[in-house]
Design an enzyme around this catalytic site. Structure first.
Site, mmCIF file in Angstrom:
data_model
loop_
_atom_site.group_PDB
_atom_site.id
_atom_site.type_symbol
_atom_site.label_atom_id
_atom_site.label_comp_id
_atom_site.label_asym_id
_atom_site.label_seq_id
_atom_site.Cartn_x
_atom_site.Cartn_y
_atom_site.Cartn_z
ATOM 1 N N GLU A 1 35.207 61.128 48.942
ATOM 2 C CA GLU A 1 34.353 59.959 49.168
ATOM 3 C C GLU A 1 33.370 59.795 48.012
ATOM 4 O OE1 GLU A 1 32.440 60.199 52.981
ATOM 5 O OE2 GLU A 1 34.324 59.973 54.077
ATOM 6 N N LYS A 41 60.652 30.136 27.414
ATOM 7 C CA LYS A 41 60.195 29.295 28.504
ATOM 8 C C LYS A 41 60.891 29.734 29.764
ATOM 9 C CE LYS A 41 59.374 25.156 25.786
ATOM 10 N NZ LYS A 41 59.644 23.715 25.655
ATOM 11 N N SER A 57 50.349 45.473 30.507
ATOM 12 C CA SER A 57 50.375 46.522 31.531
ATOM 13 C C SER A 57 51.317 47.639 31.072
ATOM 14 C CB SER A 57 50.808 45.916 32.863
ATOM 15 O OG SER A 57 50.892 46.912 33.854
ATOM 16 N N GLY A 83 56.150 46.092 28.668
ATOM 17 C CA GLY A 83 57.530 45.619 28.729
ATOM 18 C C GLY A 83 57.740 44.261 28.076
#
Lengths: 283, 283
Positions: free
Chosen positions: A37, A187, A217, A220
């Site tokens: 916690e 696109k 991220s 890729g």
């Protein structure tokens, strides 16, 4: 005079903001109980004060979000009269619509719990959809700032590339600020039944190409982009929010990326550009 | 007929509850995005349904809490007409008052975010203080249930021991249900300026002693208690919420604890007692 409260995910950015504004910086006492916690304490008096809590929702997102909620409630409890949440990186912004029936619209939950702040400032919140769930929130655009930084580098006949249409408008802003050309790599059009992908292979021979996106991220998308850029003199990757999950940096380097830049919305060794001036201009 | 939604922290208890009530069990599709964000989807139709979401806030507490919030909002979005949150273990319940000025009253933040449920059921929420911040919440007492279980064991001249005054009333309930003696190991009194600790050494010679508490976290309290119980025939440790943080189990065994029992509010190999009947009686 307002007070800047330092969230544990934004130590550098909150310090810079405090300096930029000339406002006092308060570092909460934070530790973990043995069971995990979060323990939080703000020793400074906040009664009647205006406070600005700076906390990125970078990974681990859920931990950083709970810390932010605890900080916002604590400021209120300690008598702060106006509480602003500065969220440099907004988590769950990519879950902004239901791609399949029954999916959680997680960004809506995040928006709701942040309503305990009087106002929320978010740097580049990924999409209009994600931001539509917020009330009393403002988005801080920083692609112009990115463009100015990239424009100051020694690049040869540079081309700014958006990996998809989603970031095209923002890449255009950056390119215009830098005074360079821009293009879109592919696109993607979604019809009711299928995804149509249209590839574009821009002329990159001998040029320095900057692949520019809001979030990196796993890397890729950048790695895929590299495959279409044979012949470029140098490929760089630049983003606002550099999550660089797992072996993302290694993958990008292996794909031929020479340099990687991000801002300090997610603090890392790649945070070469600070968004502090953009945030300051909204306070 | 209501539906039971299975939170990832309570797979066994939610299944048992579904069986006990004869209600359908729904397992949400849950995974992680590469960056750590939670993905959730409930494929079942919930329109007009009454739903009971079962999710313990055991460690990692913050992850489990965010998952619960996402589930509650999702049920509502999918048209559920009444949403009950069953919280077998409530995190942050020990941060129920400000021990030092400026500390976060974390339980208040947890209570506030859980208000998105129509009602909240909490098993043994540690203290009256922690529970005072909840609206539309009910506590589920289970010490009688613990007592009945312990009473069914083959114990020799058993004594139930509360490690401090905080748990004394609850240990008394368990002892009365089991028809055995009980005692309190020490008293702690806080004056304005100091902490006064008064030790008691109960007569334990040749007896089976059960150290009974609501939470076992690091096991520190139980280990301390053992030092005062020389001469006992056998020492057992029993709790509602078995967090067993780090090397807690090893420490307790080294201190002489022969058996460890907990309920399934926190699911582990020590969850020998189920609180399902107690929860069912409140639904």
């Amino acid at each position: 005079m307002p007070v800047v409260i330092q969230g544990s995910a934004s130590p550098s950015l909150s310090s810079k903001l405090s300096k930029e504004m000339g406002w006092r910086l308060v570092r909460p006492e934070m530790r973990r109980f043995p069971d995990g916690e979060i323990y939080l304490r703000i020793a400074a008096g906040l009664k009647g004060q205006e406070v600005v809590v700076v906390q990125s929702l970078s990974p681990p997102q859920n931990e950083h979000l709970i810390e932010l909620l605890l900080l916002l409630d604590l400021c209120r409890d300690l008598g702060a009269k106006k509480v602003t949440a500065v969220v440099p990186y907004l988590a769950y912004a990519r879950q902004d619509r239901r791609f399949r029936e029954g999916e959680a619209l997680s960004i809506k939950t995040v928006a709701k719990v942040l309503e305990r702040a009087d106002r929320v400032l978010v740097v580049e919140p990924h999409s209009k959809e994600s931001f539509s769930h917020f009330r009393r929130a403002r988005e801080i655009r920083v692609f112009t700032l990115l463009g100015r930084y990239l424009g100051s580098l020694d690049l040869k006949n540079p081309l700014f590339l958006s990996p998809d249409e989603g970031s095209l408008q923002r890449v255009k802003e950056a390119a215009q600020a830098a005074g360079v050309e821009f293009d879109c790599l592919w696109k993607e059009r979604l019809s009711d039944t299928k995804v149509k992908v249209e590839w574009r292979k821009p002329e990159v021979g001998g040029r320095d190409v900057v692949v520019l996106d809001d979030i990196i991220s796993t890397g890729g998308t950048v790695v895929e982009a590299c495959k279409l850029l044979k012949g470029a003199r140098k490929i760089l990757a630049c983003c606002v929010h550099g999550l660089f999950v797992g072996d993302a940096v290694h993958r990008m380097r292996s794909a031929g990326i020479k340099e990687i830049f991000s801002t300090d919305t997610v603090e890392s060794s790649f945070s070469r550009i600070s968004v502090v001036s953009a945030i300051a201009s909204h306070l």
